[in-house]
Design a protein around this motif. Structure first.
Motif, short mmCIF file in Angstrom:
data_model
loop_
_atom_site.label_atom_id
_atom_site.label_comp_id
_atom_site.label_asym_id
_atom_site.label_seq_id
_atom_site.Cartn_x
_atom_site.Cartn_y
_atom_site.Cartn_z
N ALA A 96 -7.53 -8.84 -1.59
CA ALA A 96 -8.17 -7.84 -0.73
C ALA A 96 -7.83 -6.44 -1.23
O ALA A 96 -6.70 -6.18 -1.64
N CYS A 97 -8.82 -5.56 -1.20
CA CYS A 97 -8.57 -4.15 -1.53
C CYS A 97 -8.98 -3.28 -0.35
O CYS A 97 -10.06 -3.47 0.21
N VAL A 98 -8.11 -2.32 -0.02
CA VAL A 98 -8.49 -1.32 0.97
C VAL A 98 -9.38 -0.31 0.26
O VAL A 98 -9.06 0.16 -0.82
N SER A 99 -10.53 0.00 0.86
CA SER A 99 -11.49 0.82 0.14
C SER A 99 -12.16 1.81 1.10
O SER A 99 -11.91 1.79 2.29
N GLY A 100 -13.01 2.66 0.52
CA GLY A 100 -13.73 3.61 1.35
C GLY A 100 -12.84 4.74 1.83
O GLY A 100 -12.88 5.15 2.97
N GLY A 116 -2.07 0.66 9.60
CA GLY A 116 -0.61 0.61 9.46
C GLY A 116 -0.03 1.95 9.03
O GLY A 116 1.17 2.09 8.87
N LYS A 117 -0.92 2.93 8.84
CA LYS A 117 -0.44 4.25 8.40
C LYS A 117 -0.28 5.22 9.57
O LYS A 117 0.22 6.33 9.40
N ILE A 151 -3.45 -11.31 -1.01
CA ILE A 151 -2.66 -10.17 -1.50
C ILE A 151 -3.54 -8.94 -1.28
O ILE A 151 -4.69 -8.90 -1.70
N CYS A 152 -2.98 -7.94 -0.58
CA CYS A 152 -3.79 -6.75 -0.24
C CYS A 152 -3.20 -5.51 -0.92
O CYS A 152 -2.03 -5.18 -0.74
N VAL A 153 -4.03 -4.84 -1.74
CA VAL A 153 -3.57 -3.70 -2.55
C VAL A 153 -4.64 -2.61 -2.59
O VAL A 153 -5.76 -2.81 -2.13
N TYR A 154 -4.29 -1.48 -3.20
CA TYR A 154 -5.28 -0.44 -3.46
C TYR A 154 -6.24 -0.91 -4.57
O TYR A 154 -5.84 -1.69 -5.45
N LEU A 199 0.86 -1.19 0.00
CA LEU A 199 0.00 0.00 0.00
C LEU A 199 0.88 1.23 0.00
O LEU A 199 0.87 2.04 0.92
N LYS A 200 1.69 1.34 -1.06
CA LYS A 200 2.65 2.43 -1.12
C LYS A 200 2.21 3.47 -2.15
O LYS A 200 1.58 3.14 -3.16
N THR A 201 2.59 4.68 -1.91
CA THR A 201 2.33 5.77 -2.86
C THR A 201 3.02 5.48 -4.18
O THR A 201 2.58 5.92 -5.24
#
Length: 311
Positions: free
Chosen positions: A125-129, A224-225, A103-106, A71-73
């Motif tokens: 998995a996607c981080v969302s919202g 984690g941020k 696998i977790c990504v944007y 989850l990197k810029t």
């Protein structure tokens, strides 16, 4: 004019009723918990129980519970493609070891992962919202979640609206979660509580219960941020909440510590807390997940007996 006022009155009345629904749910649980008691309980578990779980078998199991996360810029289609290829290669290189769980990504990379991933049983998995702040209007959160699912996400990680929770607006917090769960449909949804911002054990317990009532399939400690991320104390409180919720409803909810899992010992501590509070039924890679990127190589190194930087 009167009608409008009457309408408003009914609306407020409904809101009061709604509010009492969540207050009522919370009143069925013990949320009056003391931070120092939680600290003592965790200290005891770590001192007395962790060493029993420091085994090859448990480390192999934990490898299979890792949600390999990027989850990197600086992430790009190319880097996520290479990241996913590593998971494909792992299966061929270490056929006797469990592959990672997820696998977790944007969300913008859901398509890349779903087109590249060849290993059966690895979730996307996607981080969302509006991760990680959750500061967006609900329509944006709904759209992002729907697009992620459409592009191949099999699980969605959202962040609870922490600001609204801390203001006491439990109704909106719960309504947002349940609306996003509707968008996910059959796909599993994890709700991140961002426990470092909640400060107290009582708040963590309340947030856990509200998230589960609103439809969370998993509750997760952190994005984690932000610091502090996952802590054993937060994990203990969340597992207590999961246990009580299960006893009252018969609904099993998963648990995911994330952020700050820096050593194999950290992973063993979370495993032990889950084992002691929730028991064997949660010790599968369906119900216990670890959100981390650096831990996979460390676990692999311990399992193979040599320093390995595979991922």
């Amino acid at each position: 004019m009167t009608t409008n006022h009457e309408g408003e009155h009914i609306h407020h009345h409904n809101r009061a009723q709604q509010k009492s629904k969540y207050e009522e749910a919370l009143s069925c649980y013990n949320t009056d918990i003391k931070d120092d008691e939680v600290r003592d309980a965790v200290r005891r578990i770590i001192a007395e129980k962790v060493h029993q779980n420091d085994t090859l078998e448990v480390k192999k199991f934990l490898m299979g519970s890792v949600e390999l996360t990027s989850l990197k810029t600086t992430d790009s289609d190319d880097s996520i493609l290479a990241f996913t290829e590593k998971v494909n290669e792992f299966d061929a290189t270490y056929p006797d070891l469990p592959h990672v769980a997820t696998i977790c990504v944007y969300p913008c990379f859901a398509k890349t992962v779903s087109e590249t991933l060849e290993v059966d049983g690895v979730e996307i998995a996607c981080v969302s919202g509006s991760f990680p702040s959750s500061q967006a209007v609900i329509e944006v959160k709904v759209a992002e979640t729907a697009l992620a699912v459409n592009d191949g996400a099999t699980e969605i990680d959202i962040v609870m609206s922490v600001g609204k929770f801390l203001s006491g607006d439990y109704e909106t917090v719960a309504d947002e979660i349940s609306e996003l769960k509707q968008v996910c449909g059959e796909k599993k949804m994890k709700v991140i509580l961002e426990t470092g911002c909640l400060k107290t054990a009582a708040n963590i317990k309340k947030a856990s219960i509200i998230a589960m009532y609103a439809g969370a399939d998993y509750i997760k400690t952190s994005t984690g941020k932000l610091e502090p991320a996952a802590t054993p104390e937060a994990a203990y409180v969340m597992c207590q909440a999961i246990k009580e919720y299960y006893e009252k409803t018969g609904i099993q909810v998963g648990f995911k510590p994330a952020g700050g899992l820096n050593t194999v010992m950290d992973a063993l501590i979370y495993y032990t807390i889950v084992k002691e509070v929730l028991g064997e039924k949660w010790l599968t890679n369906e119900w216990l997940r670890l959100g981390t990127s650096r831990l996979a190589n460390m676990l692999l190194s311990e399992v193979t007996g040599e320093e390995t930087k595979f991922f």
